[in-house]
Structure formats: C-alpha cells, structure tokens
Design a protein around this motif. Structure first.
Motif, PDB file in Angstrom:
ATOM      1  N   GLU A   1     -29.638 -72.360  58.096  1.00 47.80           N
ATOM      2  CA  GLU A   1     -30.889 -72.649  57.390  1.00 47.80           C
ATOM      3  C   GLU A   1     -31.475 -71.379  56.782  1.00 47.80           C
ATOM      4  O   GLU A   1     -31.883 -71.372  55.623  1.00 47.80           O
ATOM      5  CB  GLU A   1     -31.903 -73.284  58.356  1.00 47.80           C
ATOM      6  CG  GLU A   1     -33.229 -73.633  57.728  1.00 47.80           C
ATOM      7  CD  GLU A   1     -33.151 -74.751  56.710  1.00 47.80           C
ATOM      8  OE1 GLU A   1     -33.989 -74.772  55.783  1.00 47.80           O
ATOM      9  OE2 GLU A   1     -32.257 -75.604  56.818  1.00 47.80           O
ATOM     10  N   HIS A   2     -31.515 -70.332  57.547  1.00 47.05           N
ATOM     11  CA  HIS A   2     -32.102 -69.085  57.051  1.00 47.05           C
ATOM     12  C   HIS A   2     -31.216 -68.444  55.987  1.00 47.05           C
ATOM     13  O   HIS A   2     -31.718 -67.852  55.035  1.00 47.05           O
ATOM     14  CB  HIS A   2     -32.353 -68.116  58.204  1.00 47.05           C
ATOM     15  CG  HIS A   2     -33.218 -66.965  57.824  1.00 47.05           C
ATOM     16  ND1 HIS A   2     -34.530 -67.104  57.425  1.00 47.05           N
ATOM     17  CD2 HIS A   2     -32.953 -65.653  57.753  1.00 47.05           C
ATOM     18  CE1 HIS A   2     -35.027 -65.921  57.134  1.00 47.05           C
ATOM     19  NE2 HIS A   2     -34.095 -65.012  57.321  1.00 47.05           N
ATOM     20  N   LEU A   3     -29.923 -68.580  56.128  1.00 40.82           N
ATOM     21  CA  LEU A   3     -28.997 -68.022  55.147  1.00 40.82           C
ATOM     22  C   LEU A   3     -29.200 -68.684  53.783  1.00 40.82           C
ATOM     23  O   LEU A   3     -29.189 -68.012  52.754  1.00 40.82           O
ATOM     24  CB  LEU A   3     -27.559 -68.188  55.624  1.00 40.82           C
ATOM     25  CG  LEU A   3     -26.475 -67.436  54.878  1.00 40.82           C
ATOM     26  CD1 LEU A   3     -26.758 -65.945  54.848  1.00 40.82           C
ATOM     27  CD2 LEU A   3     -25.123 -67.690  55.527  1.00 40.82           C
ATOM     28  N   ASP A   4     -29.409 -69.996  53.776  1.00 38.60           N
ATOM     29  CA  ASP A   4     -29.719 -70.696  52.517  1.00 38.60           C
ATOM     30  C   ASP A   4     -30.953 -70.089  51.862  1.00 38.60           C
ATOM     31  O   ASP A   4     -30.975 -69.830  50.658  1.00 38.60           O
ATOM     32  CB  ASP A   4     -29.968 -72.183  52.764  1.00 38.60           C
ATOM     33  CG  ASP A   4     -28.709 -72.982  53.053  1.00 38.60           C
ATOM     34  OD1 ASP A   4     -27.600 -72.475  52.784  1.00 38.60           O
ATOM     35  OD2 ASP A   4     -28.843 -74.114  53.552  1.00 38.60           O
ATOM     36  N   ASP A   5     -31.995 -69.868  52.662  1.00 37.22           N
ATOM     37  CA  ASP A   5     -33.234 -69.297  52.130  1.00 37.22           C
ATOM     38  C   ASP A   5     -33.008 -67.883  51.599  1.00 37.22           C
ATOM     39  O   ASP A   5     -33.520 -67.520  50.540  1.00 37.22           O
ATOM     40  CB  ASP A   5     -34.321 -69.276  53.201  1.00 37.22           C
ATOM     41  CG  ASP A   5     -34.784 -70.667  53.603  1.00 37.22           C
ATOM     42  OD1 ASP A   5     -34.524 -71.629  52.838  1.00 37.22           O
ATOM     43  OD2 ASP A   5     -35.391 -70.794  54.682  1.00 37.22           O
ATOM     44  N   LEU A   6     -32.254 -67.078  52.347  1.00 42.12           N
ATOM     45  CA  LEU A   6     -31.988 -65.693  51.922  1.00 42.12           C
ATOM     46  C   LEU A   6     -31.182 -65.655  50.629  1.00 42.12           C
ATOM     47  O   LEU A   6     -31.459 -64.850  49.740  1.00 42.12           O
ATOM     48  CB  LEU A   6     -31.239 -64.929  53.013  1.00 42.12           C
ATOM     49  CG  LEU A   6     -32.066 -64.512  54.220  1.00 42.12           C
ATOM     50  CD1 LEU A   6     -31.154 -63.916  55.301  1.00 42.12           C
ATOM     51  CD2 LEU A   6     -33.147 -63.526  53.831  1.00 42.12           C
ATOM     52  N   GLU A   7     -30.181 -66.529  50.530  1.00 43.24           N
ATOM     53  CA  GLU A   7     -29.388 -66.581  49.291  1.00 43.24           C
ATOM     54  C   GLU A   7     -30.267 -66.928  48.102  1.00 43.24           C
ATOM     55  O   GLU A   7     -30.162 -66.305  47.039  1.00 43.24           O
ATOM     56  CB  GLU A   7     -28.242 -67.583  49.429  1.00 43.24           C
ATOM     57  CG  GLU A   7     -27.150 -67.112  50.356  1.00 43.24           C
ATOM     58  CD  GLU A   7     -26.155 -68.211  50.706  1.00 43.24           C
ATOM     59  OE1 GLU A   7     -25.036 -67.852  51.098  1.00 43.24           O
ATOM     60  OE2 GLU A   7     -26.482 -69.408  50.591  1.00 43.24           O
ATOM     61  N   ASP A   8     -31.148 -67.915  48.269  1.00 45.01           N
ATOM     62  CA  ASP A   8     -32.070 -68.299  47.190  1.00 45.01           C
ATOM     63  C   ASP A   8     -32.990 -67.138  46.828  1.00 45.01           C
ATOM     64  O   ASP A   8     -33.211 -66.854  45.646  1.00 45.01           O
ATOM     65  CB  ASP A   8     -32.915 -69.502  47.608  1.00 45.01           C
ATOM     66  CG  ASP A   8     -32.118 -70.786  47.695  1.00 45.01           C
ATOM     67  OD1 ASP A   8     -30.990 -70.834  47.161  1.00 45.01           O
ATOM     68  OD2 ASP A   8     -32.630 -71.749  48.309  1.00 45.01           O
ATOM     69  N   LEU A   9     -33.527 -66.463  47.838  1.00 42.85           N
ATOM     70  CA  LEU A   9     -34.440 -65.354  47.607  1.00 42.85           C
ATOM     71  C   LEU A   9     -33.765 -64.225  46.828  1.00 42.85           C
ATOM     72  O   LEU A   9     -34.291 -63.758  45.821  1.00 42.85           O
ATOM     73  CB  LEU A   9     -34.973 -64.816  48.934  1.00 42.85           C
ATOM     74  CG  LEU A   9     -35.810 -63.539  48.846  1.00 42.85           C
ATOM     75  CD1 LEU A   9     -37.120 -63.807  48.123  1.00 42.85           C
ATOM     76  CD2 LEU A   9     -36.042 -62.969  50.221  1.00 42.85           C
ATOM     77  N   TYR A  10     -32.584 -63.803  47.286  1.00 43.81           N
ATOM     78  CA  TYR A  10     -31.928 -62.676  46.635  1.00 43.81           C
ATOM     79  C   TYR A  10     -31.408 -63.029  45.245  1.00 43.81           C
ATOM     80  O   TYR A  10     -31.436 -62.201  44.343  1.00 43.81           O
ATOM     81  CB  TYR A  10     -30.838 -62.090  47.536  1.00 43.81           C
ATOM     82  CG  TYR A  10     -31.444 -61.385  48.723  1.00 43.81           C
ATOM     83  CD1 TYR A  10     -32.301 -60.299  48.530  1.00 43.81           C
ATOM     84  CD2 TYR A  10     -31.215 -61.812  50.014  1.00 43.81           C
ATOM     85  CE1 TYR A  10     -32.893 -59.654  49.597  1.00 43.81           C
ATOM     86  CE2 TYR A  10     -31.796 -61.166  51.093  1.00 43.81           C
ATOM     87  CZ  TYR A  10     -32.638 -60.082  50.883  1.00 43.81           C
ATOM     88  OH  TYR A  10     -33.226 -59.453  51.945  1.00 43.81           O
TER      89      TYR A  10
END
Length: 76
Positions: free
Chosen positions: A37-46
């Motif tokens: 879940e957090h990896l999805d958010d980090l990918e979107d952010l970066y």
C-alpha cells in the motif's frame, strides 16, 4: 519470495503482534500488505514530483483540465 530482515520500533512490533493474534493472520501478511500500500503511494508521489520538475524545467507541458475533459468526453 525474497527474505528481508527488518527492525521495528517496539510500539509497531507490539501493534503488529496484536493484530496478527486477533485476526489469526501472520505478521508477514500484514507487513506485505502495508509495504504494498505504501509503495503504491510512494511511486505516485515520486512520479508526480518528477513530472513537476520536468514541467518547471520546460521539458514537458501542462494540459488544461478543460482540454482533458473535452478530449475524453467528460464535459459538464
């Protein structure tokens, strides 16, 4: 599946232990779910940050929302 060693703060470890015990699922299950879940958010952010940097550097262009909505038939 790759093995990973992870040191958790005591409070996080205790919460994870409790959750696993209450639900009958493994701690590994919840760690994988949290990372996904957090990896999805980090990918979107970066990706967003990189697009913003490119836009500000003149390497890409913005498209007004109105144009996007017209292009995809989403006019209000």
């Amino acid at each position: 599946m790759a093995a990973v060693s992870l040191r958790l703060p005591e409070d996080v470890s205790n919460r994870l232990d409790s959750l696993a015990e209450i639900t009958g699922r493994s701690k590994t299950f919840y760690m994988i779910e949290a990372i996904r879940e957090h990896l999805d958010d980090l990918e979107d952010l970066y990706l967003s940050e990189q697009r913003l940097i490119a836009n500000r550097a003149g390497k890409s262009q913005s498209i007004p929302l109105e144009d996007v909505m017209k292009r995809y038939g989403l006019e209000g």
